[in-house]
Motif scaffolding. Structure first.
Motif, short mmCIF file in Angstrom:
data_model
loop_
_atom_site.label_atom_id
_atom_site.label_comp_id
_atom_site.label_asym_id
_atom_site.label_seq_id
_atom_site.Cartn_x
_atom_site.Cartn_y
_atom_site.Cartn_z
N PHE A 22 0.88 -1.16 0.00
CA PHE A 22 0.00 0.00 0.00
C PHE A 22 0.92 1.21 0.00
O PHE A 22 1.55 1.50 1.02
CB PHE A 22 -0.91 0.00 1.22
CG PHE A 22 -1.94 -1.08 1.20
CD1 PHE A 22 -3.06 -0.97 0.36
CD2 PHE A 22 -1.81 -2.21 1.98
CE1 PHE A 22 -4.02 -1.98 0.33
CE2 PHE A 22 -2.77 -3.22 1.96
CZ PHE A 22 -3.87 -3.09 1.12
N ALA A 27 2.35 -4.62 2.95
CA ALA A 27 1.39 -5.32 3.81
C ALA A 27 1.63 -6.83 3.78
O ALA A 27 1.41 -7.53 4.76
CB ALA A 27 -0.03 -5.02 3.36
N PRO A 46 -0.45 -11.89 14.49
CA PRO A 46 -1.03 -10.76 15.22
C PRO A 46 -1.69 -9.78 14.27
O PRO A 46 -1.49 -9.86 13.05
CB PRO A 46 0.17 -10.13 15.91
CG PRO A 46 1.33 -10.48 15.04
CD PRO A 46 1.02 -11.82 14.43
N SER A 47 -2.45 -8.89 14.83
CA SER A 47 -3.11 -7.85 14.05
C SER A 47 -2.07 -7.07 13.23
O SER A 47 -0.99 -6.76 13.73
CB SER A 47 -3.84 -6.93 15.02
OG SER A 47 -4.40 -5.88 14.32
N GLY A 48 -2.40 -6.80 12.00
CA GLY A 48 -1.48 -6.08 11.14
C GLY A 48 -0.44 -6.97 10.47
O GLY A 48 0.43 -6.50 9.76
N GLY A 49 -0.54 -8.27 10.66
CA GLY A 49 0.45 -9.20 10.14
C GLY A 49 0.35 -9.45 8.65
O GLY A 49 1.26 -10.00 8.05
N GLY A 50 -0.79 -9.08 8.05
CA GLY A 50 -0.95 -9.28 6.61
C GLY A 50 -1.92 -10.40 6.26
O GLY A 50 -2.05 -10.78 5.09
N LYS A 51 -2.62 -10.92 7.24
CA LYS A 51 -3.52 -12.05 7.02
C LYS A 51 -4.68 -11.68 6.10
O LYS A 51 -4.97 -12.37 5.12
CB LYS A 51 -4.09 -12.57 8.36
CG LYS A 51 -3.03 -12.88 9.40
CD LYS A 51 -3.65 -13.42 10.68
CE LYS A 51 -4.53 -12.42 11.43
NZ LYS A 51 -3.80 -11.23 11.93
N SER A 52 -5.37 -10.57 6.43
CA SER A 52 -6.51 -10.17 5.60
C SER A 52 -6.05 -9.77 4.21
O SER A 52 -6.74 -10.05 3.22
CB SER A 52 -7.25 -9.00 6.25
OG SER A 52 -7.83 -9.42 7.46
N THR A 53 -4.90 -9.14 4.14
CA THR A 53 -4.35 -8.77 2.83
C THR A 53 -4.18 -10.03 1.98
O THR A 53 -4.57 -10.07 0.82
CB THR A 53 -3.02 -8.03 3.01
OG1 THR A 53 -3.25 -6.86 3.78
CG2 THR A 53 -2.41 -7.66 1.68
P1 ADP Z 1 -4.16 -8.54 9.57
O1 ADP Z 1 -5.37 -9.00 8.82
O2 ADP Z 1 -3.15 -9.62 9.79
O3 ADP Z 1 -4.51 -7.84 10.84
P2 ADP Z 1 -3.85 -6.70 7.36
O4 ADP Z 1 -3.63 -7.57 6.17
O5 ADP Z 1 -5.20 -6.13 7.52
O6 ADP Z 1 -3.39 -7.46 8.68
O7 ADP Z 1 -2.84 -5.47 7.31
C1 ADP Z 1 -1.47 -5.63 7.04
C2 ADP Z 1 -0.82 -4.26 6.94
O8 ADP Z 1 -1.30 -3.58 5.80
C3 ADP Z 1 -1.13 -3.35 8.11
O9 ADP Z 1 0.01 -2.61 8.42
C4 ADP Z 1 -2.23 -2.47 7.60
O10 ADP Z 1 -2.21 -1.23 8.23
C5 ADP Z 1 -1.89 -2.35 6.13
N1 ADP Z 1 -3.10 -2.16 5.31
C6 ADP Z 1 -4.10 -3.05 5.16
N2 ADP Z 1 -5.05 -2.59 4.32
C7 ADP Z 1 -4.64 -1.36 3.94
C8 ADP Z 1 -5.18 -0.34 3.07
N3 ADP Z 1 -6.32 -0.53 2.42
N4 ADP Z 1 -4.45 0.79 2.91
C9 ADP Z 1 -3.28 0.96 3.55
N5 ADP Z 1 -2.72 0.06 4.37
C10 ADP Z 1 -3.38 -1.08 4.57
#
Ligand code: ADP
Ligand code: MG
Length: 378
Positions: A22, A27, A46-53
């Motif tokens: 991003f 991410a 952990p949160s912010g690890g990149g799982k949802s990405t």
């Molecule tokens: P998780 O699901 O493991 O908590 P995410 O995949 O949501 O982690 O996020 C991974 C990293 O990417 C985080 O640092 C988050 O802030 C960043 N991030 C996720 N989505 C966006 C977005 N749409 N724009 C900018 N940064 C993003």
């Protein structure tokens, strides 16, 4: 039931070098993973690890910055989400409030050209599967959180997607329900012959559900392995810490005991020996990781750490105790013995219970092998 577009028939889902940035921030970096048909894979971190990405890249909701996603030999990373034919369940159920349970589950089928009686039949089957037949004509607002999440699951699986992506589907539920639903997830996976990719930050959930775990931190894979491998042989201090090795000691390898083959090491004011179950030869500075459950009061096989009791918390079945070693490092353990604060105590751990890895393996992953009191201050 109808065949989804792309994923109907496959033997492997393959991610190679999947990367998503991003702007300047990474991410997800270089995720490579092969998921076999029928496998249940958890992305844990952990949160912010990149799982949802990672999951959104798989789903087609986020374009990749680099890398490829394939079903067998067919690239799918340029396809729209609906062309991939993956089912999706998210943390917030996102049900249509004005539709009944039946209507919500039927929605995905109505988008396809399927006859009304056939839709009816499939919806009825899906509701039976998630044990909501009795609630078919209610609206989401009349259901508990757990029931709503089951509707979301029925909606995802009714189209019989061969691959289901789930992003923390249980995290909005209370602890008891979460535990019950865990069994349900595994049952559905098995009964429907799904291939499931399941995101969670809950290590217990991941360990109990998945065939394989992918541990992610700061967008990078830390370890991929079976629950046993992750639990018993974490490769670095980040994974160790994440799966419950709360106690980390910085030590140095002294050598190998020629009679037992055990590693001997010293540091932090103690000497310990560990069964040799590490990968490759170890020398120099190491991190020694220990679970609170594996530490006991009293010496084991020559392993003794002298400490002072710092706090004792009654936990019902046993006590959670914090002790401070002579080198001023805090350790956590569980014990059935009632000890007093300030009392000197010898702590032991079996040589088969220690996990040892090079100290520099820790520094590459953000977590570190500092004494616990420093880590806690962060
Ligand atoms: P998780 O699901 O493991 O908590 P995410 O995949 O949501 O982690 O996020 C991974 C990293 O990417 C985080 O640092 C988050 O802030 C960043 N991030 C996720 N989505 C966006 C977005 N749409 N724009 C900018 N940064 C993003
Ligand atoms: Mg997330």
């Amino acid at each position: 039931m109808t065949a989804p577009v792309m994923a109907a028939d496959f033997s492997e889902l393959k991610l190679e070098g999947v990367t998503r940035n991003f702007g300047k921030s990474a991410a997800l970096t270089d995720l490579s993973l092969t998921v076999k048909r029928g496998e249940f894979v958890a992305l844990l971190g952990p949160s912010g690890g990149g799982k949802s990405t990672a999951l959104n890249c798989l789903a087609g909701l986020l374009p990749l910055s680099a890398g490829t996603i394939s079903l067998d030999d067919r690239r799918v990373d340029h396809l729209a989400p609906e062309q991939r034919g993956f089912g999706m369940v998210f943390q917030n159920y996102a049900l249509f409030p004005h539709l009944t349970v039946r209507g919500n589950v039927a929605f995905g089928l109505q988008m396809r050209r399927i006859s009304k009686p056939e839709i009816e039949r499939q919806v009825t089957a899906a509701l039976a599967l998630v044990q909501l037949s009795a609630h078919a004509d209610k609206h989401p607002g009349q259901l508990s959180g757990g029931q709503q999440q089951r509707v979301a699951i029925a909606r995802a699986v009714v189209v019989e997607p061969p691959i289901v992506l789930m992003d923390e589907p249980l995290s909005n539920l209370d602890a008891k329900l979460r535990h019950e639903m865990r069994g349900e997830m595994r049952r559905l996976h098995q009964e429907l012959g799904l291939t499931t990719i399941y995101v969670t930050h809950d290590q217990e959930e991941a360990l109990s559900l998945a065939d394989r775990l992918v541990v992610l931190s700061e967008g990078r894979v830390q370890q991929i392995g079976t629950p046993e491998e992750i639990y018993l042989r974490p490769v670095n201090s980040f994974v160790a810490d994440f799966v419950g090795y709360r106690n980390l000691l910085p030590m140095t390898i002294d050598g190998v005991d020629p009679t037992t083959g055990q590693l001997t090491m010293s540091g932090a004011g103690v000497q310990l020996r560990a069964d040799p179950r590490v990968n490759g030869p170890l020398t120099g500075p190491v991190t020694v990781a220990m679970r609170p459950d594996d530490l006991v009061v009293g010496q084991i096989d020559g392993n003794q750490i002298d400490a002072t009791v710092e706090s004792v918390e009654y936990q019902g079945r046993d006590f959670e105790m914090q002790v401070r070693t002579q080198a001023d490092i805090r350790l956590f353990l569980r014990t059935t013995q009632r000890l007093s604060i300030g009392e000197p105590v010898a702590i032991g751990i079996g040589p088969d219970r220690l996990v040892v890895y090079p100290a520099d393996a820790a520094s590459t992953v953000g977590a570190s092998a500092q004494p616990l009191r420093e880590r806690e201050a962060v």
